[in-house]
Enzyme design. Structure first.
Site, PDB file in Angstrom:
ATOM      1  N   ASP A 136     -11.393   2.862   4.304  1.00 44.81           N
ATOM      2  CA  ASP A 136     -11.640   1.415   4.247  1.00 44.81           C
ATOM      3  C   ASP A 136     -13.128   1.109   4.144  1.00 44.81           C
ATOM      4  O   ASP A 136     -13.519  -0.007   3.806  1.00 44.81           O
ATOM      5  CB  ASP A 136     -11.070   0.730   5.498  1.00 44.81           C
ATOM      6  CG  ASP A 136      -9.798  -0.056   5.202  1.00 44.81           C
ATOM      7  OD1 ASP A 136      -9.561  -0.373   4.016  1.00 44.81           O
ATOM      8  OD2 ASP A 136      -9.050  -0.352   6.142  1.00 44.81           O
ATOM      9  N   LYS A 139       0.826  -1.206   0.000  1.00 41.16           N
ATOM     10  CA  LYS A 139       0.000   0.000   0.000  1.00 41.16           C
ATOM     11  C   LYS A 139       0.861   1.257   0.000  1.00 41.16           C
ATOM     12  O   LYS A 139       0.537   2.236  -0.685  1.00 41.16           O
ATOM     13  CB  LYS A 139      -0.935  -0.016   1.209  1.00 41.16           C
ATOM     14  CG  LYS A 139      -2.014  -1.090   1.130  1.00 41.16           C
ATOM     15  CD  LYS A 139      -2.730  -1.294   2.447  1.00 41.16           C
ATOM     16  CE  LYS A 139      -3.740  -2.435   2.358  1.00 41.16           C
ATOM     17  NZ  LYS A 139      -4.375  -2.774   3.646  1.00 41.16           N
ATOM     18  N   GLN A 162      -4.826  -1.492   9.877  1.00 38.67           N
ATOM     19  CA  GLN A 162      -4.581  -2.806   9.284  1.00 38.67           C
ATOM     20  C   GLN A 162      -5.121  -3.900  10.201  1.00 38.67           C
ATOM     21  O   GLN A 162      -4.765  -3.977  11.380  1.00 38.67           O
ATOM     22  CB  GLN A 162      -3.077  -3.009   9.048  1.00 38.67           C
ATOM     23  CG  GLN A 162      -2.715  -4.305   8.364  1.00 38.67           C
ATOM     24  CD  GLN A 162      -3.276  -4.387   6.946  1.00 38.67           C
ATOM     25  OE1 GLN A 162      -3.232  -3.434   6.197  1.00 38.67           O
ATOM     26  NE2 GLN A 162      -3.777  -5.544   6.587  1.00 38.67           N
TER      27      GLN A 162
END
Length: 281
Positions: free
Chosen positions: A118, A51, A95
């Site tokens: 997200d 990422k 994460q």
């Protein structure tokens, strides 16, 4: 049979996002993404590095807050509060998975919905269910973009989603419903999985079980989207579909790797750029 090439499409999207980032730069805005990485899980570290590299290619400033697995929940919440109030950061990504002593729900709910790139915050989940604009989880959003790119219209299709997670299965179901598909969603308690997948025009699977979907479970001419990621004893990365035997029956199928995975990262970048555009409003 045609392969749905997520790698090629994601590369094209990144080029377009870099152009958007450059335009934002003319207004003094550098899109920013903050990542919280807790613990030393190897897979999570690999994903975060990917990422970070992708952000750089799209002109997005990224910062990683690395924390030990023993970190307290309060410290993580303090960091999120700091990021929420930072005007130079447009997106927050925690994460997953988090260590067991951390309440993942409380962590996600602490993120500013306007920075929830997200798409996991209940505010954005609710907007998705209602068919309103908001941030959509990156993997299912990437699937929809991949289908659209190959001019696959899901309206009127019988779709079967295998896996009912908050991250993939449930938002995938809602995106398909919003697009006019008839959706059947299966999970660990489904009695006869084959009965559901066999009649579907579109099968989307993401549970993390190698060879879960076999040739006899898919009808001739089906579209198969494989979101699963598994590592074989030999170290190969494979999906949830028995690709070699299922592919010949399909009109379209995604490979693993090179299918949905690259699209997930591309959609994270797109959501971050979208959040940065909100600074102009």
């Amino acid at each position: 049979m045609q392969i749905l090439d997520g790698k090629a499409l994601s590369d094209t999207i990144k080029i377009e996002l870099k152009k958007q980032s450059d335009v934002l730069g003319l207004s003094g805005i550098t899109p920013g993404l903050a990542v919280i990485l807790v613990g030393d899980d190897a897979a999570s570290q690999t994903y975060v590095k990917m990422k970070e590299k992708a952000c750089d290619s799209a002109g997005i400033y990224s910062i990683i807050h690395k924390m030990p697995s023993t970190i307290s929940q309060e410290k993580i919440l303090e960091t999120i509060t700091m990021i929420n109030t930072n005007p130079n950061i447009d997106g927050v990504l925690v994460q997953l998975p988090l260590p067991k002593h951390i309440d993942t729900t409380k962590i996600i709910e602490a993120i500013d919905p306007k920075k929830d790139v997200d798409g996991f915050h209940p505010f954005n989940v609710g907007r998705l269910v209602a068919g309103l604009d908001g941030f959509v989880p990156c993997t299912p959003l990437g699937v929809m973009r991949l289908l659209s790119h190959y001019t696959i219209d899901v309206k009127g299709l019988d779709a079967c989603v295998v896996g009912a997670s908050n991250i993939v299965g449930k938002p995938m179901m809602n995106l398909l419903l919003n697009a006019g598909a008839t959706v059947d969603i299966c999970h660990i308690f489904t009695k006869d999985l084959k009965e559901h997948t066999k009649k579907a025009d579109l099968v989307i699977v993401g549970v993390g079980k190698q060879n879960l979907i076999t040739e006899d479970m898919v009808k001739e001419g089906a579209i198969v989207i494989d979101i699963g990621i598994n590592k074989t004893a030999e170290g190969r990365i494979v999906g949830d579909v028995d690709y070699e035997n299922v592919a010949p029956k399909c009109t379209y199928i995604t490979p693993v790797p090179g299918g949905v995975g690259p699209m997930t990262i591309a959609m994270l970048l797109e959501n971050t750029i979208k959040a940065a555009h909100n600074r102009l409003v």
